[in-house]
Scaffold this motif. Structure first.
Motif, PDB file in Angstrom:
ATOM      1  N   TYR A 286       0.839  -1.188   0.000  1.00 39.98           N
ATOM      2  CA  TYR A 286       0.000   0.000   0.000  1.00 39.98           C
ATOM      3  C   TYR A 286       0.883   1.250   0.000  1.00 39.98           C
ATOM      4  O   TYR A 286       2.035   1.204   0.444  1.00 39.98           O
ATOM      5  CB  TYR A 286      -0.937  -0.027   1.222  1.00 39.98           C
ATOM      6  CG  TYR A 286      -2.233  -0.776   0.956  1.00 39.98           C
ATOM      7  CD1 TYR A 286      -2.198  -2.105   0.523  1.00 39.98           C
ATOM      8  CD2 TYR A 286      -3.471  -0.174   1.101  1.00 39.98           C
ATOM      9  CE1 TYR A 286      -3.382  -2.800   0.257  1.00 39.98           C
ATOM     10  CE2 TYR A 286      -4.659  -0.865   0.840  1.00 39.98           C
ATOM     11  CZ  TYR A 286      -4.605  -2.168   0.414  1.00 39.98           C
ATOM     12  OH  TYR A 286      -5.771  -2.840   0.140  1.00 39.98           O
TER      13      TYR A 286
ATOM     14  N   PRO B  96      -0.411  -4.205  11.469  1.00 39.37           N
ATOM     15  CA  PRO B  96       0.065  -5.374  12.222  1.00 39.37           C
ATOM     16  C   PRO B  96       1.565  -5.629  12.092  1.00 39.37           C
ATOM     17  O   PRO B  96       2.143  -6.361  12.895  1.00 39.37           O
ATOM     18  CB  PRO B  96      -0.742  -6.529  11.628  1.00 39.37           C
ATOM     19  CG  PRO B  96      -1.059  -6.093  10.242  1.00 39.37           C
ATOM     20  CD  PRO B  96      -1.272  -4.596  10.337  1.00 39.37           C
TER      21      PRO B  96
ATOM     22  N   ALA C 234       4.526  -1.208   9.320  1.00 33.36           N
ATOM     23  CA  ALA C 234       5.113  -0.759   8.054  1.00 33.36           C
ATOM     24  C   ALA C 234       5.116   0.761   7.862  1.00 33.36           C
ATOM     25  O   ALA C 234       6.055   1.305   7.293  1.00 33.36           O
ATOM     26  CB  ALA C 234       4.422  -1.448   6.880  1.00 33.36           C
TER      27      ALA C 234
HETATM   28 FE1  SF4 Z   1      -1.414  -0.929   5.721  1.00 33.40          FE
HETATM   29 FE2  SF4 Z   1       0.257  -2.268   7.323  1.00 33.40          FE
HETATM   30 FE3  SF4 Z   1      -1.749  -3.554   6.158  1.00 33.40          FE
HETATM   31 FE4  SF4 Z   1       0.320  -2.673   4.700  1.00 33.40          FE
HETATM   32  S1  SF4 Z   1       0.386  -4.245   6.292  1.00 33.40           S
HETATM   33  S2  SF4 Z   1      -1.863  -2.484   4.144  1.00 33.40           S
HETATM   34  S3  SF4 Z   1       0.844  -0.758   5.765  1.00 33.40           S
HETATM   35  S4  SF4 Z   1      -1.941  -1.908   7.687  1.00 33.40           S
END
Ligand code: SF4
Ligand code: SF4
Length: 56
Positions: free
Chosen positions: A31, A49, A52
């Motif tokens: 994302y 989680p 990131a």
């Molecule tokens: Fe968003 Fe984290 Fe999920 Fe990636 S892993 S889509 S950064 S919440």
């Protein structure tokens, strides 16, 4: 300063649902945050989680 999403992202989508200004969208393999829209509230980092998102 906007937040950025690292390669740790597993594309779960949780952050996009919690962004108050709709700055997060699905990108190529992870994302991404639109730096023009991000108000650095930190909600994405709190939601992720795998921790990131972080402040650039
Ligand atoms: Fe968003 Fe984290 Fe999920 Fe990636 S892993 S889509 S950064 S919440
Ligand atoms: Fe959206 Fe806040 Fe994350 Fe910026 S820091 S992308 S405004 S949730």
């Amino acid at each position: 300063m906007a937040y950025i999403i690292s390669d740790e992202c597993i594309s779960c989508g949780a952050c996009a649902d919690n962004c108050p200004v709709d700055a997060i969208s699905e990108g190529d393999g992870k994302y991404v945050i639109d730096a023009e829209k991000c108000i650095s509230c930190g909600a994405c980092a709190d939601t992720c989680p795998v921790s990131a998102p972080s402040e650039a």
